[in-house]
Design a protein around this motif. Structure first.
Motif, short mmCIF file in Angstrom:
data_model
loop_
_atom_site.label_atom_id
_atom_site.label_comp_id
_atom_site.label_asym_id
_atom_site.label_seq_id
_atom_site.Cartn_x
_atom_site.Cartn_y
_atom_site.Cartn_z
N ILE A 22 24.57 38.56 57.26
CA ILE A 22 24.78 38.97 58.65
C ILE A 22 26.26 39.24 58.92
O ILE A 22 26.63 40.25 59.51
N PHE A 23 27.10 38.33 58.47
CA PHE A 23 28.54 38.50 58.65
C PHE A 23 29.05 39.74 57.92
O PHE A 23 29.89 40.49 58.45
N ALA A 24 28.56 39.93 56.70
CA ALA A 24 29.03 41.06 55.89
C ALA A 24 28.69 42.39 56.55
O ALA A 24 29.50 43.33 56.55
N VAL A 25 27.50 42.47 57.13
CA VAL A 25 27.08 43.71 57.79
C VAL A 25 27.87 43.92 59.08
O VAL A 25 28.38 45.02 59.34
N LYS A 26 28.00 42.87 59.88
CA LYS A 26 28.70 43.00 61.17
C LYS A 26 30.16 43.36 60.99
O LYS A 26 30.71 44.21 61.70
N TYR A 27 30.82 42.68 60.05
CA TYR A 27 32.27 42.87 59.91
C TYR A 27 32.64 43.81 58.75
O TYR A 27 33.82 43.94 58.44
N ARG A 28 31.63 44.40 58.12
CA ARG A 28 31.84 45.40 57.07
C ARG A 28 32.77 44.88 55.98
O ARG A 28 33.77 45.49 55.63
N TRP A 29 32.38 43.75 55.44
CA TRP A 29 33.19 43.14 54.40
C TRP A 29 33.23 44.00 53.14
O TRP A 29 32.23 44.62 52.78
N ASN A 30 34.33 43.95 52.47
CA ASN A 30 34.50 44.60 51.18
C ASN A 30 34.59 43.51 50.12
O ASN A 30 35.63 42.85 49.99
N PHE A 31 33.54 43.31 49.34
CA PHE A 31 33.51 42.23 48.37
C PHE A 31 34.47 42.45 47.21
O PHE A 31 34.78 41.50 46.47
N LYS A 32 34.95 43.67 47.05
CA LYS A 32 35.93 43.95 46.00
C LYS A 32 37.26 43.24 46.27
O LYS A 32 38.08 43.09 45.37
N VAL A 33 37.44 42.81 47.51
CA VAL A 33 38.67 42.10 47.88
C VAL A 33 38.84 40.85 47.02
O VAL A 33 39.97 40.44 46.71
N LEU A 34 37.72 40.24 46.62
CA LEU A 34 37.78 39.01 45.84
C LEU A 34 38.56 39.20 44.54
O LEU A 34 39.15 38.24 44.02
N ASN A 35 38.54 40.40 43.99
CA ASN A 35 39.22 40.66 42.73
C ASN A 35 40.64 41.19 42.91
O ASN A 35 41.33 41.44 41.92
N GLN A 36 41.05 41.36 44.15
CA GLN A 36 42.40 41.86 44.40
C GLN A 36 43.42 40.73 44.30
O GLN A 36 43.20 39.63 44.79
N LYS A 37 44.53 41.02 43.66
CA LYS A 37 45.59 40.05 43.50
C LYS A 37 46.23 39.74 44.84
O LYS A 37 46.41 40.61 45.67
N VAL A 38 46.54 38.46 45.06
CA VAL A 38 47.22 38.06 46.29
C VAL A 38 48.71 38.35 46.13
O VAL A 38 49.38 37.76 45.27
N ILE A 39 49.22 39.24 46.94
CA ILE A 39 50.65 39.59 46.92
C ILE A 39 51.27 39.07 48.21
O ILE A 39 50.95 39.55 49.30
N LEU A 40 52.15 38.11 48.07
CA LEU A 40 52.75 37.49 49.24
C LEU A 40 53.60 38.50 50.00
O LEU A 40 54.39 39.23 49.41
N LYS A 41 53.44 38.50 51.31
CA LYS A 41 54.19 39.45 52.13
C LYS A 41 55.61 39.00 52.37
O LYS A 41 56.51 39.82 52.56
N ARG A 42 55.82 37.68 52.38
CA ARG A 42 57.16 37.17 52.65
C ARG A 42 57.51 36.14 51.59
O ARG A 42 56.90 35.09 51.52
N VAL A 43 58.47 36.49 50.76
CA VAL A 43 58.85 35.59 49.67
C VAL A 43 60.33 35.28 49.77
O VAL A 43 61.08 35.94 50.46
#
Length: 309
Positions: A288-309
């Motif tokens: 239900i959440f995935a449909v409502k908010y149009r989640w992109n499950f590919k995000v799980l494989n994306q590297k976390v790049i810190l915005k402020r280092v």
């Protein structure tokens, strides 16, 4: 993406996170435990015991009003939440809203949606359970005690549930992501630790370590997954809150961590049999959440790049 990326280089090493958790536990179990300690002392003295032997007494609150015990237990988490927000700000320079979703604003509409949807699913499952086995649910209603229960629960359970989400799906997940740059590790590690943290719950002693820890880890995984995919913990806060709220005011059972004057008591439960419905309801909720908010499950494989280092 903002939530997991919202980490500065200010004291970002693992031992600072350990220090924050330690300080939160210390404050929660000193200041936060004052009402619980007062209840224990009063109960101890009412039983005619010598106050000098207080240090050796066990945590037996069986004769104390359940609403008073519930308040004392939840108060600990309220203090822990405040302590966490303060220490994270002082040590990391991160605001409480940044821990929630990496921005300056909380998306309360998501909290409300998660609360309502999972509340509906939980009530539907309870109705189905009653229709299948009506004799297993005992209705009990004590008006004044229930009214006090409702007030205490509505006031403090959102704080208790938010405290856990704030520290695990918020703060700890951000820390793990900053060290590993992996969303998967930011999902797995807090979920496992969240499950193990509940190993001291009375349900574990009553029904067995394996089956109960599996349920706790699954719930933690579900909360973590929705937080990563939704880029914030508001949905998890709402779902966790309604889960605990209904477990307080609507239904309770032997061995539950929340022993209350709930409207219904389940006479017998089988956690092993309940695991499958729990997983199915979790999948339905995430869908239900995935449909409502149009989640992109590919995000799980994306590297976390810190915005402020």
């Amino acid at each position: 993406m903002n939530h997991l990326e919202c980490v500065t280089s200010k004291r970002s090493q693992w031992y600072w996170y350990l220090l924050v958790f330690f300080l939160c536990v210390v404050v929660a179990n000193t200041i936060g435990a004052i009402p619980l300690l007062a209840i224990m002392i009063i109960s101890f003295m009412k039983n005619g015991a010598d106050i000098g032997s207080l240090s050796g007494m066990s945590l037996d609150l069986s004769g104390v009003d359940k609403n008073i015990v519930l308040f004392a237990m939840l108060f600990v988490f309220a203090v822990m939440l405040i302590a966490a927000a303060v220490f994270i700000k002082l040590i990391h320079g991160r605001s409480w809203t940044e821990v929630i979703n990496g921005t300056r604003h909380v998306r309360w509409s998501r909290f409300s949606f998660g609360f309502l949807v999972f509340g509906f699913i939980t009530i539907v499952l309870l109705v189905i359970s009653y229709l299948v086995e009506p004799g297993n649910l005992e209705f009990r209603f004590e008006p004044m005690k229930f009214l006090i229960l409702l007030i205490v629960s509505v006031m403090f359970i959102p704080l208790q549930a938010t405290a856990e989400e704030f520290l695990f799906r918020g703060y700890l997940a951000q820390g793990v992501a900053s060290w590993t740059h992996s969303r998967w590790w930011a999902l797995i590690i807090p979920s496992v630790l969240f499950g193990l943290l509940h190993s001291y719950n009375p349900e574990v002693a009553e029904y067995g370590f394996g089956v109960m820890i599996t349920q706790y880890i699954f719930m933690g995984f579900m909360f973590g997954l929705m937080s990563i995919l939704d880029d914030g913990i508001e949905l998890a806060m709402g779902v966790h809150t309604v889960n605990n709220l209904l477990g307080s005011v609507l239904v309770t059972y032997k061995g539950s961590a929340l022993q209350t004057y709930a409207l219904f008591e389940i006479k017998e439960i089988n956690p092993a049999e309940d695991l499958l419905p729990t997983i199915i309801s979790g999948i339905i909720l995430l869908t239900i959440f995935a449909v409502k908010y149009r989640w992109n499950f590919k995000v799980l494989n994306q590297k976390v790049i810190l915005k402020r280092v």
